[in-house]
Design a protein around this motif. Structure first.
Motif, PDB file in Angstrom:
ATOM      1  N   VAL A  85      35.223 -17.253 -10.726  1.00  0.00           N
ATOM      2  CA  VAL A  85      33.355 -16.814  -9.936  1.00  0.00           C
ATOM      3  C   VAL A  85      32.315 -16.964 -10.929  1.00  0.00           C
ATOM      4  CG1 VAL A  85      32.409 -15.024  -9.178  1.00  0.00           C
ATOM      5  CG2 VAL A  85      34.893 -14.534  -8.980  1.00  0.00           C
ATOM      6  N   TRP A  86      31.025 -17.413 -10.193  1.00  0.00           N
ATOM      7  CA  TRP A  86      30.441 -18.094 -11.023  1.00  0.00           C
ATOM      8  C   TRP A  86      29.001 -17.810 -10.321  1.00  0.00           C
ATOM      9  CZ3 TRP A  86      34.397 -21.251 -10.477  1.00  0.00           C
ATOM     10  CH2 TRP A  86      35.261 -21.938 -11.801  1.00  0.00           C
ATOM     11  N   PHE A  87      28.388 -16.908 -10.990  1.00  0.00           N
ATOM     12  CA  PHE A  87      26.565 -17.013 -10.458  1.00  0.00           C
ATOM     13  C   PHE A  87      26.140 -16.958 -11.676  1.00  0.00           C
ATOM     14  CE2 PHE A  87      29.122 -12.995 -12.227  1.00  0.00           C
ATOM     15  CZ  PHE A  87      28.346 -12.519 -13.370  1.00  0.00           C
ATOM     16  N   LYS A  88      24.861 -16.703 -11.247  1.00  0.00           N
ATOM     17  CA  LYS A  88      24.020 -16.822 -11.918  1.00  0.00           C
ATOM     18  C   LYS A  88      22.738 -15.501 -12.189  1.00  0.00           C
ATOM     19  CE  LYS A  88      23.048 -22.136 -10.603  1.00  0.00           C
ATOM     20  NZ  LYS A  88      22.190 -22.774  -9.905  1.00  0.00           N
ATOM     21  N   ASP A  89      22.073 -15.360 -13.353  1.00  0.00           N
ATOM     22  CA  ASP A  89      21.265 -14.461 -14.133  1.00  0.00           C
ATOM     23  C   ASP A  89      19.512 -15.578 -13.387  1.00  0.00           C
ATOM     24  OD1 ASP A  89      19.875 -15.816 -15.281  1.00  0.00           O
ATOM     25  OD2 ASP A  89      20.586 -14.415 -17.244  1.00  0.00           O
ATOM     26  N   PRO A  90      18.410 -14.362 -13.354  1.00  0.00           N
ATOM     27  CA  PRO A  90      17.510 -14.530 -12.726  1.00  0.00           C
ATOM     28  C   PRO A  90      17.057 -15.515 -13.200  1.00  0.00           C
ATOM     29  CG  PRO A  90      17.277 -12.430 -12.841  1.00  0.00           C
ATOM     30  CD  PRO A  90      19.329 -12.549 -13.706  1.00  0.00           C
ATOM     31  N   TYR A  91      17.474 -16.091 -14.372  1.00  0.00           N
ATOM     32  CA  TYR A  91      16.937 -17.616 -15.053  1.00  0.00           C
ATOM     33  C   TYR A  91      18.209 -18.608 -14.757  1.00  0.00           C
ATOM     34  CZ  TYR A  91      14.437 -12.557 -16.415  1.00  0.00           C
ATOM     35  OH  TYR A  91      14.461 -11.797 -16.359  1.00  0.00           O
ATOM     36  N   GLY A  92      18.570 -18.635 -13.922  1.00  0.00           N
ATOM     37  CA  GLY A  92      19.775 -19.609 -13.657  1.00  0.00           C
ATOM     38  C   GLY A  92      20.409 -19.889 -14.375  1.00  0.00           C
ATOM     39  N   ASN A  93      20.877 -18.463 -15.913  1.00  0.00           N
ATOM     40  CA  ASN A  93      22.063 -18.950 -16.931  1.00  0.00           C
ATOM     41  C   ASN A  93      23.733 -18.704 -15.900  1.00  0.00           C
ATOM     42  OD1 ASN A  93      20.429 -19.640 -19.981  1.00  0.00           O
ATOM     43  ND2 ASN A  93      19.762 -17.219 -18.894  1.00  0.00           N
ATOM     44  N   ILE A  94      24.203 -19.148 -15.817  1.00  0.00           N
ATOM     45  CA  ILE A  94      25.172 -19.556 -15.752  1.00  0.00           C
ATOM     46  C   ILE A  94      26.695 -18.483 -16.419  1.00  0.00           C
ATOM     47  CG2 ILE A  94      27.712 -20.825 -14.498  1.00  0.00           C
ATOM     48  CD1 ILE A  94      25.870 -23.191 -14.056  1.00  0.00           C
ATOM     49  N   LEU A  95      27.125 -16.963 -15.429  1.00  0.00           N
ATOM     50  CA  LEU A  95      27.957 -15.983 -15.932  1.00  0.00           C
ATOM     51  C   LEU A  95      28.997 -16.845 -14.527  1.00  0.00           C
ATOM     52  CD1 LEU A  95      25.696 -13.201 -15.907  1.00  0.00           C
ATOM     53  CD2 LEU A  95      25.696 -15.608 -17.570  1.00  0.00           C
ATOM     54  N   HIS A  96      30.078 -16.267 -15.738  1.00  0.00           N
ATOM     55  CA  HIS A  96      31.353 -17.134 -14.961  1.00  0.00           C
ATOM     56  C   HIS A  96      32.482 -16.129 -15.138  1.00  0.00           C
ATOM     57  CE1 HIS A  96      34.917 -18.834 -14.642  1.00  0.00           C
ATOM     58  NE2 HIS A  96      35.618 -18.855 -15.814  1.00  0.00           N
ATOM     59  N   LEU A  97      33.244 -15.396 -14.506  1.00  0.00           N
ATOM     60  CA  LEU A  97      34.478 -14.458 -14.312  1.00  0.00           C
ATOM     61  C   LEU A  97      35.295 -15.293 -14.081  1.00  0.00           C
ATOM     62  CD1 LEU A  97      32.592 -11.816 -13.220  1.00  0.00           C
ATOM     63  CD2 LEU A  97      32.353 -12.049 -14.741  1.00  0.00           C
ATOM     64  N   ASN A  98      37.036 -14.786 -14.443  1.00  0.00           N
ATOM     65  CA  ASN A  98      37.779 -14.772 -14.324  1.00  0.00           C
ATOM     66  C   ASN A  98      39.000 -14.421 -14.532  1.00  0.00           C
ATOM     67  OD1 ASN A  98      39.527 -15.404 -17.336  1.00  0.00           O
ATOM     68  ND2 ASN A  98      37.932 -17.072 -17.252  1.00  0.00           N
ATOM     69  N   SER A  99      40.315 -14.866 -14.105  1.00  0.00           N
ATOM     70  CA  SER A  99      41.236 -13.273 -13.563  1.00  0.00           C
ATOM     71  C   SER A  99      42.174 -13.242 -15.203  1.00  0.00           C
ATOM     72  CB  SER A  99      41.609 -13.428 -12.537  1.00  0.00           C
ATOM     73  OG  SER A  99      42.909 -14.504 -12.635  1.00  0.00           O
ATOM     74  N   ALA A 100      41.844 -13.811 -16.333  1.00  0.00           N
ATOM     75  CA  ALA A 100      42.814 -14.404 -17.674  1.00  0.00           C
ATOM     76  C   ALA A 100      42.733 -12.535 -17.881  1.00  0.00           C
ATOM     77  CB  ALA A 100      41.852 -14.978 -18.674  1.00  0.00           C
TER      78      ALA A 100
END
Length: 127
Positions: free
Chosen positions: A112-127
């Protein structure tokens, strides 16, 4: 010399409004604020590491992943919770990867990828 081999590291992201960042990282992501002793800097404990959020004029200029969390089997519940709080997920086209409800699935490995309010890309994975 292996000077950094046994040293801990932290993720760090730049933001332009530290109060807005506090609301996002504390309230939306649910991270526990560990330290805010230095003006313009928030430190969150995330597992065995730290996420440092700091005020910078260069906030949002990173075009790559800024932070990644290994969520294991909790990823579905975490994504559902974030979605219920209004987080918008990114969608990337990748060969052999399906997409549904914010989750990219590469043969059982979820991302999964999403951005914080400043455009920083945050990533989640199932590892």
């Amino acid at each position: 010399m292996k000077a950094l081999n046994d040293k801990s590291s932290s993720a760090i992201v730049a933001v332009s409004d530290i109060d807005r960042a506090r609301r996002f990282y504390s309230d939306i992501l649910g991270l526990e604020l560990n330290d805010e002793g230095m003006e313009g800097v928030l430190v969150y404990k995330t597992g065995a590491t730290y996420l440092v959020v700091y005020s910078s004029e260069f906030a949002g200029t990173n075009k790559a992943n800024a932070v990644v969390w290994d969520c294991g089997p909790d990823i579905d519940a975490i994504v559902a919770d974030l979605g219920s709080k209004g987080v918008t997920f990114e969608r990337y086209e990748m060969e052999g990867v399906s997409y549904k409800d914010g989750l990219h699935d590469a043969n059982g490995f979820k991302m999964v990828w999403f951005k914080d309010p400043y455009g920083n890309i945050l990533h989640l994975n199932s590892a």
